[in-house]
Design an enzyme around this catalytic site. Structure first.
Site, PDB file in Angstrom:
ATOM      1  CG  ASN A  35     -68.546  29.314  -3.402  1.00 27.73           C
ATOM      2  OD1 ASN A  35     -68.376  30.054  -4.366  1.00 27.73           O
ATOM      3  ND2 ASN A  35     -67.668  28.375  -3.079  1.00 27.73           N
ATOM      4  N   GLY A  37     -69.690  30.927  -6.567  1.00 30.72           N
ATOM      5  CA  GLY A  37     -69.540  29.896  -7.600  1.00 30.72           C
ATOM      6  C   GLY A  37     -70.704  28.922  -7.622  1.00 30.72           C
ATOM      7  CG  ASN A  38     -74.151  26.773  -4.922  1.00 30.92           C
ATOM      8  OD1 ASN A  38     -75.265  26.941  -5.416  1.00 30.92           O
ATOM      9  ND2 ASN A  38     -73.830  25.693  -4.247  1.00 30.92           N
ATOM     10  CD  GLN A  39     -74.254  27.046 -12.234  1.00 27.28           C
ATOM     11  OE1 GLN A  39     -74.894  26.002 -12.268  1.00 27.28           O
ATOM     12  NE2 GLN A  39     -73.486  27.442 -13.232  1.00 27.28           N
ATOM     13  CG  PHE A  40     -79.476  27.954  -4.123  1.00 23.07           C
ATOM     14  CD1 PHE A  40     -80.208  26.781  -4.043  1.00 23.07           C
ATOM     15  CD2 PHE A  40     -79.954  29.077  -3.450  1.00 23.07           C
ATOM     16  CE1 PHE A  40     -81.387  26.719  -3.302  1.00 23.07           C
ATOM     17  CE2 PHE A  40     -81.120  29.024  -2.707  1.00 23.07           C
ATOM     18  CZ  PHE A  40     -81.837  27.851  -2.632  1.00 23.07           C
TER      19      PHE A  40
END
Length: 163
Positions: A35, A37-40
């Site tokens: 995703n 939107g995930n900052q990983f």
């Protein structure tokens, strides 16, 4: 029932980053932290001061180059949507077998408090492994800014890489 991915790990991995369970977008794409939107990925690339890519094969090479392994605490579960709070009937991964196969892993960082809670509930912490919890990279985690997360991730990851 939703099934997680196999671990991404090799003999050079020094740090295992454990999530809870892939979200819907990650499962659809068949990519860890798929995703956008995930900052990983944004956090990891910033720590190592490299330009981020959206090419998953290059992301996997990035992890390998920096001695990072990625997996999830849960092997499968029932869940509507992507929130950990919606997880039911969870099944944990086989960590005993995993640690036997990868004895070089002595550092585990959880990518959320929920991942740590599931691990503690089903696996339990070992004396020979260092554990810590990172601020969640999820877009749903708005308690810290990106720069605050980056500062904590950097302080927790770089010293373990440089050991």
């Amino acid at each position: 029932m939703k099934n997680a991915f196999p671990p991404f790990v090799n003999a050079d991995s020094k740090i295992l980053i454990l999530g809870t369970m892939p979200g819907e977008k990650s499962l659809d794409l068949q990519e860890y932290y798929g995703n956008r939107g995930n900052q990983f990925w944004r956090l990891l690339y910033a720590i190592f001061q490299e330009e981020i890519t959206h090419d998953y094969d290059l992301k996997r090479k990035f992890l390998q180059r920096h001695k990072l392994a990625v997996w999830d605490v849960l092997a499968s579960c029932e869940r509507e949507g992507s929130l950990d709070s919606k997880i039911k009937n969870e099944v944990v991964n086989d960590f005993d077998a995993f640690y036997k196969e990868h004895p070089q892993l002595r550092n585990v960082l959880f990518s959320s408090k929920n991942a740590a809670a599931y691990y503690d509930k089903y696996v339990g912490r070992r004396q020979d492994i260092f554990y810590d919890v990172l601020p969640s990279p999820s877009g749903a985690n708005a308690t810290k800014s990106f720069s605050e997360k980056l500062e904590e991730w950097t302080k927790k990851i770089l010293p373990l890489i440089n050991k």
